[in-house]
Design a protein around this motif. Structure first.
Motif, mmCIF file in Angstrom:
data_model
loop_
_atom_site.group_PDB
_atom_site.id
_atom_site.type_symbol
_atom_site.label_atom_id
_atom_site.label_comp_id
_atom_site.label_asym_id
_atom_site.label_seq_id
_atom_site.Cartn_x
_atom_site.Cartn_y
_atom_site.Cartn_z
ATOM 1 N N ASN A 11 8.470 3.662 -4.250
ATOM 2 C CA ASN A 11 8.493 3.489 -5.702
ATOM 3 C C ASN A 11 7.112 3.254 -6.300
ATOM 4 O OD1 ASN A 11 7.829 0.846 -5.140
ATOM 5 N ND2 ASN A 11 9.572 -0.063 -6.199
ATOM 6 N N SER A 12 6.051 3.321 -5.459
ATOM 7 C CA SER A 12 4.726 3.014 -5.978
ATOM 8 C C SER A 12 3.639 3.545 -5.058
ATOM 9 C CB SER A 12 4.568 1.491 -6.135
ATOM 10 O OG SER A 12 3.215 1.136 -6.354
ATOM 11 N N LEU A 13 2.707 4.303 -5.619
ATOM 12 C CA LEU A 13 1.548 4.753 -4.855
ATOM 13 C C LEU A 13 0.666 3.561 -4.492
ATOM 14 C CD1 LEU A 13 -0.086 7.148 -3.744
ATOM 15 C CD2 LEU A 13 -1.250 7.263 -5.960
ATOM 16 N N LEU A 14 0.569 2.593 -5.389
ATOM 17 C CA LEU A 14 -0.212 1.394 -5.122
ATOM 18 C C LEU A 14 0.343 0.644 -3.908
ATOM 19 C CD1 LEU A 14 -2.372 -0.702 -5.825
ATOM 20 C CD2 LEU A 14 -0.769 -1.713 -7.455
ATOM 21 N N GLY A 15 1.671 0.548 -3.826
ATOM 22 C CA GLY A 15 2.288 -0.124 -2.690
ATOM 23 C C GLY A 15 1.981 0.577 -1.378
ATOM 24 N N LEU A 16 2.019 1.909 -1.396
ATOM 25 C CA LEU A 16 1.690 2.665 -0.189
ATOM 26 C C LEU A 16 0.239 2.431 0.214
ATOM 27 C CD1 LEU A 16 3.447 6.129 -0.726
ATOM 28 C CD2 LEU A 16 4.207 4.214 0.697
ATOM 29 N N TYR A 17 -0.642 2.413 -0.768
ATOM 30 C CA TYR A 17 -2.064 2.206 -0.474
ATOM 31 C C TYR A 17 -2.320 0.788 0.046
ATOM 32 C CZ TYR A 17 -7.086 1.741 -1.027
ATOM 33 O OH TYR A 17 -8.418 1.500 -0.784
ATOM 34 N N SER A 18 -1.723 -0.186 -0.590
ATOM 35 C CA SER A 18 -2.001 -1.578 -0.248
ATOM 36 C C SER A 18 -1.404 -1.995 1.093
ATOM 37 C CB SER A 18 -1.467 -2.502 -1.353
ATOM 38 O OG SER A 18 -2.099 -2.241 -2.583
ATOM 39 N N PHE A 19 -0.198 -1.482 1.408
ATOM 40 C CA PHE A 19 0.536 -2.028 2.539
ATOM 41 C C PHE A 19 0.956 -1.011 3.606
ATOM 42 C CE2 PHE A 19 1.912 -4.485 -1.335
ATOM 43 C CZ PHE A 19 0.973 -5.488 -1.165
ATOM 44 N N ARG A 20 0.828 0.295 3.323
ATOM 45 C CA ARG A 20 1.318 1.301 4.281
ATOM 46 C C ARG A 20 0.249 2.290 4.722
ATOM 47 N NH1 ARG A 20 5.352 -2.050 3.503
ATOM 48 N NH2 ARG A 20 6.214 -1.974 1.414
ATOM 49 N N ARG A 21 -0.960 2.207 4.194
ATOM 50 C CA ARG A 21 -1.929 3.265 4.467
ATOM 51 C C ARG A 21 -2.297 3.350 5.946
ATOM 52 N NH1 ARG A 21 -5.263 -0.502 1.586
ATOM 53 N NH2 ARG A 21 -7.144 -1.157 2.721
ATOM 54 N N GLU A 22 -2.305 2.216 6.649
ATOM 55 C CA GLU A 22 -2.627 2.266 8.074
ATOM 56 C C GLU A 22 -1.523 2.962 8.865
ATOM 57 O OE1 GLU A 22 -4.670 -1.257 6.224
ATOM 58 O OE2 GLU A 22 -2.610 -0.533 6.290
ATOM 59 N N LYS A 40 4.648 8.848 -10.819
ATOM 60 C CA LYS A 40 3.318 8.760 -11.435
ATOM 61 C C LYS A 40 3.452 7.887 -12.674
ATOM 62 C CE LYS A 40 -0.678 11.647 -12.513
ATOM 63 N NZ LYS A 40 -1.202 13.034 -12.605
ATOM 64 N N ASP A 41 3.296 6.571 -12.458
ATOM 65 C CA ASP A 41 3.505 5.604 -13.537
ATOM 66 C C ASP A 41 2.288 4.696 -13.668
ATOM 67 O OD1 ASP A 41 3.664 4.032 -11.289
ATOM 68 O OD2 ASP A 41 5.803 3.611 -11.454
ATOM 69 N N ASP A 42 2.485 3.513 -14.223
ATOM 70 C CA ASP A 42 1.369 2.588 -14.430
ATOM 71 C C ASP A 42 0.727 2.133 -13.124
ATOM 72 O OD1 ASP A 42 1.804 2.765 -17.117
ATOM 73 O OD2 ASP A 42 2.948 0.899 -17.276
ATOM 74 N N HIS A 43 1.461 2.263 -12.019
ATOM 75 C CA HIS A 43 0.936 1.840 -10.723
ATOM 76 C C HIS A 43 0.147 2.952 -10.028
ATOM 77 C CE1 HIS A 43 3.268 -1.945 -10.625
ATOM 78 N NE2 HIS A 43 4.110 -1.263 -11.364
ATOM 79 N N TRP A 44 0.116 4.122 -10.637
ATOM 80 C CA TRP A 44 -0.605 5.268 -10.066
ATOM 81 C C TRP A 44 -2.089 5.139 -10.394
ATOM 82 C CZ3 TRP A 44 1.197 9.999 -7.751
ATOM 83 C CH2 TRP A 44 0.224 11.005 -7.648
ATOM 84 N N LYS A 45 -2.922 5.202 -9.373
ATOM 85 C CA LYS A 45 -4.366 5.202 -9.572
ATOM 86 C C LYS A 45 -4.944 6.449 -8.915
ATOM 87 C CE LYS A 45 -4.962 0.188 -9.923
ATOM 88 N NZ LYS A 45 -5.320 0.186 -11.336
ATOM 89 N N GLU A 46 -5.809 7.125 -9.636
ATOM 90 C CA GLU A 46 -6.350 8.390 -9.146
ATOM 91 C C GLU A 46 -7.111 8.218 -7.832
ATOM 92 O OE1 GLU A 46 -6.393 12.488 -9.517
ATOM 93 O OE2 GLU A 46 -5.331 10.967 -10.697
ATOM 94 N N ARG A 47 -7.801 7.087 -7.677
ATOM 95 C CA ARG A 47 -8.561 6.891 -6.437
ATOM 96 C C ARG A 47 -7.641 6.733 -5.234
ATOM 97 N NH1 ARG A 47 -9.196 1.382 -5.103
ATOM 98 N NH2 ARG A 47 -8.493 -0.072 -6.714
ATOM 99 N N HIS A 48 -6.444 6.189 -5.448
ATOM 100 C CA HIS A 48 -5.483 6.090 -4.350
ATOM 101 C C HIS A 48 -4.929 7.478 -4.016
ATOM 102 C CE1 HIS A 48 -4.735 1.688 -5.742
ATOM 103 N NE2 HIS A 48 -5.824 1.797 -5.005
ATOM 104 N N TYR A 49 -4.690 8.265 -5.049
ATOM 105 C CA TYR A 49 -4.244 9.649 -4.842
ATOM 106 C C TYR A 49 -5.283 10.417 -4.028
ATOM 107 C CZ TYR A 49 -3.447 14.567 -5.903
ATOM 108 O OH TYR A 49 -3.272 15.925 -5.805
#
Length: 375
Positions: A11-22, A40-49
């Protein structure tokens, strides 16, 4: 050649980046093709993409609201997942958070594709019970019934799954999302001559225990108990209900509010202790894991996802939920200990994270489970 395609629903790209990227990096390293389905909502950041794109992941933008139940919108999400799975034909689908778990699970069952779900917390509706809680529990049961494996992040969630027969597959316990011990590296404890800084880090909302933290800050502003200066720092996104209160308390010198931070590591390092008296139904509190990995003791409640991160009196303190008097009493106990014990608590906290909560344990569990269930 066996199917090496993994679809991840979240439900969140930020969540994937913060806690699942490894975990995702490890999958790529093992030769898997990884497809990420996120809104692609408020939690979407281009640098994480860009980070995941450079890693080699592909994306499917999936529009849905993270909160609330809307039968028509939820049906559309199920049908979207159904079409997506049929198109991508993954070997395994990994799902995180409530809607991807449940609605992605329904789609996986219809398509006959193995699902590995991760319950990152049951959500307030289930915790509070009532009609909405019963509906939410029913959705869990329907969605995860055919999951091959359900990972739970704490013992309470594990008990819930077993009690309600959430799945016919396996149910296993994970140490939350784990903590990256290299990214959150151990740092020396603040010197004895520095102010004693207490840190609240997280969403500024009632359920996270911000009221108890602010009451403690007010008490120590009026009742100094040690010679050192005492500071209360707050970092995180603020709900509208607390904007004015925080502004006033900052002007009065009761707290220091830093706003939302992309990198909280400098705040962990400056703190003598992280204070999170949450009574919110957590999966596993990443703030508590990260702070202890840095070598800082913590104060929290015994709620699921909080209490199991702490050895009470050794790596931090456990307080009663919604009890500002207990928070104040435990902070006084902490401040009356000699400096050497503060340092020792921080060292013990780091050691506990290394033993029990390393993200490497989570990566290993995922790689082994995918090999076991993939079609």
């Amino acid at each position: 050649m066996s199917n090496k395609r993994i679809l991840i629903l979240a439900n969140s790209l930020l969540g994937l980046y913060s806690f699942r990227r490894e975990v995702i990096h490890a999958l790529i390293a093992e030769g898997y093709e990884v497809i990420l389905s996120v809104p692609k909502d408020d939690h979407w950041k281009e640098r994480h993409y860009k980070y995941f794109e450079k890693m080699g992941c592909s994306f499917v933008v999936t529009n849905f609201k993270r909160k609330g139940i809307n039968p028509l919108a939820d049906l559309k999400l199920i049908l979207f997942y159904l079409r997506l799975i049929r198109k991508e034909r993954p070997a395994v689908v990994l799902t995180y958070t409530i809607k991807p778990n449940a609605y992605g699970g329904i789609a996986c069952a219809w398509c006959g594709v193995p699902q590995i779900a991760n319950i990152t917390g049951l959500g307030a509706a289930v915790e509070n019970g009532g009609l909405l809680g019963s509906i939410s529990t029913g959705i869990y049961c329907l969605g995860l019934r055919r999951a091959r494996l359900v990972f739970c992040q704490n013992v309470d969630n594990l008990g819930f799954c077993k009690k309600h027969g959430i799945t016919k597959g396996e149910v296993k316990l994970l140490p939350g999302s784990g903590v990256n011990l290299q990214y959150h590296s151990y740092t020396d404890y603040p010197s004895e001559t520095e102010p004693v800084r207490f840190l609240f880090c997280g969403r500024i909302r009632r359920e996270k225990g911000i009221d108890e933290f602010l009451e403690a800050a007010k008490y120590f502003k009026e009742h100094p108990v040690i010679e050192n200066k005492i500071e209360f720092h707050v970092a995180g996104p603020c709900e509208e209900a607390y904007n004015e209160r925080l502004r006033q308390m900052t002007e009065q010198g009761v707290v220091v509010y830093h706003g939302q931070q992309d990198d909280v590591r400098p705040f962990y390092r400056l703190a003598a202790m992280t204070v999170l008296p949450s009574f919110y139904p957590e999966g596993m509190s990443n703030v508590l894991l990260e702070s202890q990995a840095t070598g800082r003791p913590v104060l929290t409640t015994g709620r699921a996802g909080c209490g199991e991160t702490v050895d009470d009196g050794v790596t931090g303190f456990i307080v009663k939920a919604q009890d500002c008097h207990d928070v104040i009493a435990k902070l006084i106990t902490f401040m009356q200990k000699p400096y050497s014990e503060h340092v020792a608590m921080g060292v013990a906290a780091r050691q506990k994270m290394e033993r029990e909560f390393s993200r490497d344990l989570v990566i290993k569990a995922y790689l082994e489970s995918i090999e076991k269930v993939k079609r």
